[in-house]
Design an enzyme around this catalytic site. Structure first.
Site, short mmCIF file in Angstrom:
data_model
loop_
_atom_site.label_atom_id
_atom_site.label_comp_id
_atom_site.label_asym_id
_atom_site.label_seq_id
_atom_site.Cartn_x
_atom_site.Cartn_y
_atom_site.Cartn_z
N ALA A 84 0.77 -1.36 -0.04
CA ALA A 84 0.01 -0.18 0.06
C ALA A 84 0.78 1.12 0.17
O ALA A 84 1.86 1.17 0.27
CB ALA A 84 -1.02 -0.04 1.14
N ASP A 85 0.16 2.29 -0.41
CA ASP A 85 1.04 3.50 -0.28
C ASP A 85 -0.21 4.74 -0.43
O ASP A 85 -1.26 4.53 -0.77
CB ASP A 85 1.64 3.97 -1.66
#
Length: 188
Positions: free
Chosen positions: A71-72
């Protein structure tokens, strides 16, 4: 819920806690990935691009029974990305920019197995009151938000006193849209 062994590729203590709070059993695997993206990419598409880039670092390493979660999260102020601040002055500058305005927090998530991939993004609009210089410097000096996109943590003091409202997932602003992740894993 899933027949896969979950692997979270994140050093973020907030993501670890959110995964535990949601009842996920997972291990952590880390690889350094340089977070660069094409300059023509729209700001809101950057997190999903980076989540996939992080997953690509594990290409060929996943076992058939493993599912990797990457994720970012970014803070988008208009078409600009406010990443993690480069120290105290940069954190103060970012919070001054966010003061009295709304912005969008976008988290891109990539679910990857040895055979397939699913991606999605979550969007949350966050509205800050007008923050005084004293409030901003107090927060930066006491909470040192240097590892947080946009230089703030919604779950910290600044979120309690400064955020008027949000539209979307609170947990997305913390760095992981847990409800959407849960649904995506159920369908995977």
């Amino acid at each position: 819920m899933t027949n896969y062994k979950l692997i979270l590729a994140s050093a973020s203590p907030r993501r670890h806690q959110l995964m535990r709070d949601a009842g996920f059993h997972f291990s952590v695997r880390l690889k350094h990935t340089e977070e660069v993206w094409p300059s023509e990419l729209e700001a809101e598409k950057v997190p999903e691009y980076l989540a996939c880039l992080k997953a690509d670092a594990f290409r060929g390493e996943l076992q058939p029974d493993e599912l990797l979660i990457t994720a970012d999260t970014v803070v988008c102020l208009g078409s600009r990305i406010l990443g993690k601040p480069d120290g105290r002055e940069d954190a103060i500058r970012m919070l001054c920019e966010l003061s009295g305005k709304s912005h969008t927090v976008v988290t891109g998530v990539c679910l990857t197995t040895a055979e397939r991939r699913k991606t999605f993004s979550a969007y949350t609009d966050v509205y800050f009151k007008s923050l005084s210089d004293e409030e901003i410097t107090y927060y930066v000096d006491h909470y040192r938000p240097f590892d947080k996109a946009g230089a703030y943590g919604i779950q910290e003091w600044i979120g309690c006193i400064g955020i008027c409202r949000i539209e979307g997932s609170f947990y997305n602003v913390m760095g992981l849209p847990v409800q959407q992740l849960y649904e995506a894993l159920k369908q995977f």
